[in-house]
Design a protein around this motif. Structure first.
Motif, PDB file in Angstrom:
ATOM      1  N   CYS A  37      20.278  21.625  55.641  1.00  0.00           N
ATOM      2  CA  CYS A  37      21.487  22.000  55.621  1.00  0.00           C
ATOM      3  C   CYS A  37      22.402  22.970  54.890  1.00  0.00           C
ATOM      4  O   CYS A  37      22.954  23.412  55.202  1.00  0.00           O
ATOM      5  CB  CYS A  37      21.982  20.336  56.085  1.00  0.00           C
ATOM      6  SG  CYS A  37      21.027  19.854  57.792  1.00  0.00           S
ATOM      7  N   GLY A  38      21.583  22.082  53.415  1.00  0.00           N
ATOM      8  CA  GLY A  38      21.876  22.736  52.751  1.00  0.00           C
ATOM      9  C   GLY A  38      21.585  24.672  52.166  1.00  0.00           C
ATOM     10  O   GLY A  38      22.828  25.746  52.301  1.00  0.00           O
ATOM     11  N   VAL A  39      20.502  25.123  52.962  1.00  0.00           N
ATOM     12  CA  VAL A  39      20.342  26.176  52.863  1.00  0.00           C
ATOM     13  C   VAL A  39      20.905  27.055  53.798  1.00  0.00           C
ATOM     14  O   VAL A  39      21.461  27.903  53.555  1.00  0.00           O
ATOM     15  CB  VAL A  39      18.654  26.142  53.268  1.00  0.00           C
ATOM     16  CG1 VAL A  39      18.508  27.702  53.732  1.00  0.00           C
ATOM     17  CG2 VAL A  39      17.566  25.510  52.292  1.00  0.00           C
ATOM     18  N   VAL A  40      20.899  26.213  55.209  1.00  0.00           N
ATOM     19  CA  VAL A  40      22.427  26.583  56.614  1.00  0.00           C
ATOM     20  C   VAL A  40      23.575  27.299  55.846  1.00  0.00           C
ATOM     21  O   VAL A  40      24.210  27.880  55.651  1.00  0.00           O
ATOM     22  CB  VAL A  40      21.971  26.300  57.184  1.00  0.00           C
ATOM     23  CG1 VAL A  40      22.720  26.421  58.384  1.00  0.00           C
ATOM     24  CG2 VAL A  40      20.906  26.530  57.697  1.00  0.00           C
ATOM     25  N   SER A  41      24.040  26.386  55.449  1.00  0.00           N
ATOM     26  CA  SER A  41      26.006  26.071  54.481  1.00  0.00           C
ATOM     27  C   SER A  41      26.073  26.890  53.606  1.00  0.00           C
ATOM     28  O   SER A  41      26.822  26.839  53.443  1.00  0.00           O
ATOM     29  CB  SER A  41      25.990  24.329  54.417  1.00  0.00           C
ATOM     30  OG  SER A  41      25.220  24.034  52.634  1.00  0.00           O
ATOM     31  N   SER A  42      24.745  26.912  52.797  1.00  0.00           N
ATOM     32  CA  SER A  42      24.707  28.149  51.202  1.00  0.00           C
ATOM     33  C   SER A  42      25.127  29.736  52.188  1.00  0.00           C
ATOM     34  O   SER A  42      26.090  30.763  52.017  1.00  0.00           O
ATOM     35  CB  SER A  42      23.550  28.236  50.632  1.00  0.00           C
ATOM     36  OG  SER A  42      23.060  29.127  51.416  1.00  0.00           O
ATOM     37  N   GLY A  47      15.784  33.839  55.235  1.00  0.00           N
ATOM     38  CA  GLY A  47      14.837  34.747  54.941  1.00  0.00           C
ATOM     39  C   GLY A  47      14.161  35.603  53.513  1.00  0.00           C
ATOM     40  O   GLY A  47      13.660  36.040  53.627  1.00  0.00           O
ATOM     41  N   SER A  48      15.869  35.380  52.685  1.00  0.00           N
ATOM     42  CA  SER A  48      15.936  36.591  51.489  1.00  0.00           C
ATOM     43  C   SER A  48      15.309  35.718  50.874  1.00  0.00           C
ATOM     44  O   SER A  48      15.017  36.470  49.545  1.00  0.00           O
ATOM     45  CB  SER A  48      17.554  36.144  51.373  1.00  0.00           C
ATOM     46  OG  SER A  48      17.644  34.741  51.462  1.00  0.00           O
ATOM     47  N   ALA A  49      15.112  34.231  50.876  1.00  0.00           N
ATOM     48  CA  ALA A  49      13.293  33.514  49.724  1.00  0.00           C
ATOM     49  C   ALA A  49      13.473  32.639  50.454  1.00  0.00           C
ATOM     50  O   ALA A  49      13.258  31.279  50.349  1.00  0.00           O
ATOM     51  CB  ALA A  49      14.862  32.595  48.872  1.00  0.00           C
ATOM     52  N   PRO A  50      12.255  33.380  51.269  1.00  0.00           N
ATOM     53  CA  PRO A  50      11.443  31.949  52.173  1.00  0.00           C
ATOM     54  C   PRO A  50      10.455  31.320  51.043  1.00  0.00           C
ATOM     55  O   PRO A  50      10.378  29.884  51.448  1.00  0.00           O
ATOM     56  CB  PRO A  50      10.369  32.892  52.922  1.00  0.00           C
ATOM     57  CG  PRO A  50      10.728  34.705  52.070  1.00  0.00           C
ATOM     58  CD  PRO A  50      11.940  33.996  51.777  1.00  0.00           C
ATOM     59  N   GLY A  51      10.376  31.224  50.279  1.00  0.00           N
ATOM     60  CA  GLY A  51       9.673  30.778  49.413  1.00  0.00           C
ATOM     61  C   GLY A  51      10.000  29.024  48.543  1.00  0.00           C
ATOM     62  O   GLY A  51      10.221  28.178  48.940  1.00  0.00           O
ATOM     63  N   LEU A  52      11.875  29.666  48.422  1.00  0.00           N
ATOM     64  CA  LEU A  52      12.174  28.872  47.743  1.00  0.00           C
ATOM     65  C   LEU A  52      12.281  27.795  48.747  1.00  0.00           C
ATOM     66  O   LEU A  52      12.707  26.268  48.544  1.00  0.00           O
ATOM     67  CB  LEU A  52      13.935  29.852  46.949  1.00  0.00           C
ATOM     68  CG  LEU A  52      13.693  30.348  45.899  1.00  0.00           C
ATOM     69  CD1 LEU A  52      14.664  30.338  45.406  1.00  0.00           C
ATOM     70  CD2 LEU A  52      13.086  29.141  44.732  1.00  0.00           C
ATOM     71  N   ALA A 167      22.544  24.965  46.591  1.00  0.00           N
ATOM     72  CA  ALA A 167      22.654  25.187  45.386  1.00  0.00           C
ATOM     73  C   ALA A 167      21.459  26.693  44.192  1.00  0.00           C
ATOM     74  O   ALA A 167      21.436  27.469  43.955  1.00  0.00           O
ATOM     75  CB  ALA A 167      22.381  23.914  44.161  1.00  0.00           C
ATOM     76  N   VAL A 168      19.832  25.972  45.249  1.00  0.00           N
ATOM     77  CA  VAL A 168      18.923  27.429  45.040  1.00  0.00           C
ATOM     78  C   VAL A 168      19.961  28.094  45.391  1.00  0.00           C
ATOM     79  O   VAL A 168      19.410  29.083  45.324  1.00  0.00           O
ATOM     80  CB  VAL A 168      17.714  26.656  45.285  1.00  0.00           C
ATOM     81  CG1 VAL A 168      16.733  27.037  45.092  1.00  0.00           C
ATOM     82  CG2 VAL A 168      17.983  25.361  44.483  1.00  0.00           C
ATOM     83  N   LEU A 169      19.936  28.138  46.651  1.00  0.00           N
ATOM     84  CA  LEU A 169      20.141  29.680  47.366  1.00  0.00           C
ATOM     85  C   LEU A 169      20.926  30.449  47.111  1.00  0.00           C
ATOM     86  O   LEU A 169      21.224  31.727  47.618  1.00  0.00           O
ATOM     87  CB  LEU A 169      20.309  29.324  49.263  1.00  0.00           C
ATOM     88  CG  LEU A 169      19.519  29.504  49.669  1.00  0.00           C
ATOM     89  CD1 LEU A 169      18.363  31.040  50.067  1.00  0.00           C
ATOM     90  CD2 LEU A 169      18.068  28.686  49.693  1.00  0.00           C
ATOM     91  N   SER A 170      22.625  29.148  46.553  1.00  0.00           N
ATOM     92  CA  SER A 170      23.077  30.758  46.315  1.00  0.00           C
ATOM     93  C   SER A 170      23.716  31.315  44.813  1.00  0.00           C
ATOM     94  O   SER A 170      24.332  31.490  44.584  1.00  0.00           O
ATOM     95  CB  SER A 170      24.352  29.625  46.443  1.00  0.00           C
ATOM     96  OG  SER A 170      24.722  29.000  47.257  1.00  0.00           O
ATOM     97  N   VAL A 171      22.024  30.518  44.111  1.00  0.00           N
ATOM     98  CA  VAL A 171      22.574  30.451  42.581  1.00  0.00           C
ATOM     99  C   VAL A 171      23.769  29.967  41.765  1.00  0.00           C
ATOM    100  O   VAL A 171      23.998  30.756  40.910  1.00  0.00           O
ATOM    101  CB  VAL A 171      21.711  31.964  42.327  1.00  0.00           C
ATOM    102  CG1 VAL A 171      20.980  31.922  40.609  1.00  0.00           C
ATOM    103  CG2 VAL A 171      20.204  32.605  43.571  1.00  0.00           C
ATOM    104  N   GLY A 172      23.859  28.728  42.001  1.00  0.00           N
ATOM    105  CA  GLY A 172      25.094  28.578  41.747  1.00  0.00           C
ATOM    106  C   GLY A 172      25.516  27.424  42.412  1.00  0.00           C
ATOM    107  O   GLY A 172      24.704  26.197  42.461  1.00  0.00           O
ATOM    108  N   ALA A 173      26.490  26.511  41.800  1.00  0.00           N
ATOM    109  CA  ALA A 173      27.365  25.300  42.110  1.00  0.00           C
ATOM    110  C   ALA A 173      27.365  26.504  43.653  1.00  0.00           C
ATOM    111  O   ALA A 173      28.569  27.421  44.035  1.00  0.00           O
ATOM    112  CB  ALA A 173      28.212  24.759  41.818  1.00  0.00           C
ATOM    113  N   PRO A 174      27.548  25.642  44.681  1.00  0.00           N
ATOM    114  CA  PRO A 174      27.919  25.694  46.214  1.00  0.00           C
ATOM    115  C   PRO A 174      29.460  25.614  46.267  1.00  0.00           C
ATOM    116  O   PRO A 174      30.183  24.613  45.155  1.00  0.00           O
ATOM    117  CB  PRO A 174      27.465  24.444  46.985  1.00  0.00           C
ATOM    118  CG  PRO A 174      26.315  23.769  45.583  1.00  0.00           C
ATOM    119  CD  PRO A 174      27.013  24.288  44.455  1.00  0.00           C
ATOM    120  N   ALA A 175      29.616  25.527  47.507  1.00  0.00           N
ATOM    121  CA  ALA A 175      31.473  26.610  47.415  1.00  0.00           C
ATOM    122  C   ALA A 175      32.152  24.587  48.281  1.00  0.00           C
ATOM    123  O   ALA A 175      31.339  24.238  47.928  1.00  0.00           O
ATOM    124  CB  ALA A 175      31.433  27.092  48.655  1.00  0.00           C
TER     125      ALA A 175
END
Length: 303
Positions: A37-42, A47-52, A167-175
């Protein structure tokens, strides 16, 4: 009762199947789902970071959640000897202090994997690990409280992995919308954890664990759990409407109505129906989480 009072075993090594039972794969799904859910909401394409994405799912589920289950089983071995004597540690299938060593080893592995996620991911992993031990272990043992214990578990099962995925996908604090929805669903998960406490009612009563089913009684605890689950979802619906996401708000409202119908069944016989609700109402609850995550993925509001 101490570890020396538990049934003796001639085993020197733990039974692999018992180890798998102890770390309870069925419990991994909620934090794994919340991470997604966090990944989607970011708003960042997975697909830009499938490993993460994949490693984060493993970290949230098998590692941190599995570790928390091992720690809880070790710290709850006396309670389980009353409630569930067939469980791995009291039954002797995991002998001696193997339960503790497994929990500690998984703690170290979780922190090492979390380190690869950078400051935000590692910080969230540290919080999750500390919370797991604070919930189960003396002298803190927040599990003794029917308020703090479920609240902490709800936060770590839903809010923390949601925040981490974003945070991991955004590389920073989430919105802020991400943080707000993660918090609301964490609060609602307090009710889910309260219903989960019904299965250990007798053992908790005998060992001084003041879960809400013990302190309030099953009927009042079930009613409170329903309110705690429903009210945050109403706040989610209101937020989605305010953010001009009416269709998503309608979707969350639909799954909430279905939950209310399931709650009516639950309240007829809370002790008997709590396991049924945890397999029915919770699926609806997490469906609403993903609908909400898709709703805010394009908001682009910075914290």
């Amino acid at each position: 009762m101490s570890v020396t009072d538990l049934p003796s075993s001639s085993r020197r090594w733990p039974d692999p199947l018992a180890v798998l039972t102890m770390i309870r794969p069925i419990t991994w799904f909620p934090p794994m789902w919340a991470y997604l859910c966090g990944v989607v909401s970011s708003g960042v394409a997975p697909g830009s970071a499938p490993g993460l994405v994949l490693l984060g799912v493993v970290l949230a589920g098998p590692l941190v959640c599995g570790m928390s289950q091992a720690a809880n089983d070790w710290c709850d071995r006396e309670v389980d000897a009353i409630n569930e004597p067939g469980r791995p540690i009291p039954s002797g299938r995991i002998p001696g202090r193997w339960g503790l060593w497994i929990a500690l080893a998984m703690t170290v592995v979780s922190l090492l994997v979390g380190w690869t996620f950078g400051p935000w991911g590692f910080g969230a992993t540290v919080v999750g690990v500390v919370a797991a031990w604070a919930y189960s272990a003396e002298p803190v043992r927040l599990k003794r409280s029917g308020w703090w214990g479920p609240g902490l578990v709800g936060l770590c099962y839903e809010g923390l992995p949601w925040f981490t995925g974003a945070a991991v996908l955004s590389v920073g604090a989430p919105a802020w919308p991400v943080i707000w929805l993660a918090l609301l669903y964490s609060i609602g998960a307090h009710g889910i954890m309260t219903l989960n406490d019904f299965k250990a009612l007798e053992g908790d009563r005998q060992t001084g664990v003041n879960s809400l089913p013990v302190t309030l009684g099953p009927e009042r605890a079930a009613r409170l759990a329903c309110w705690v689950m429903a009210l945050p979802q109403l706040a989610v619906i209101a937020a989605l409407v305010q953010w001009d996401r009416p269709l998503h708000a309608l979707g969350v409202a639909a799954v909430l109505v279905a939950q209310l119908a399931a709650m009516r069944v639950l309240l007829r016989d809370p002790r008997a129906k709590a396991p049924w609700y945890n397999g029915t109402g919770v699926v609806l609850y997490i469906t609403g989480m993903m609908i909400s995550a898709f709703a805010i993925r394009t908001l682009g509001v910075s914290p």
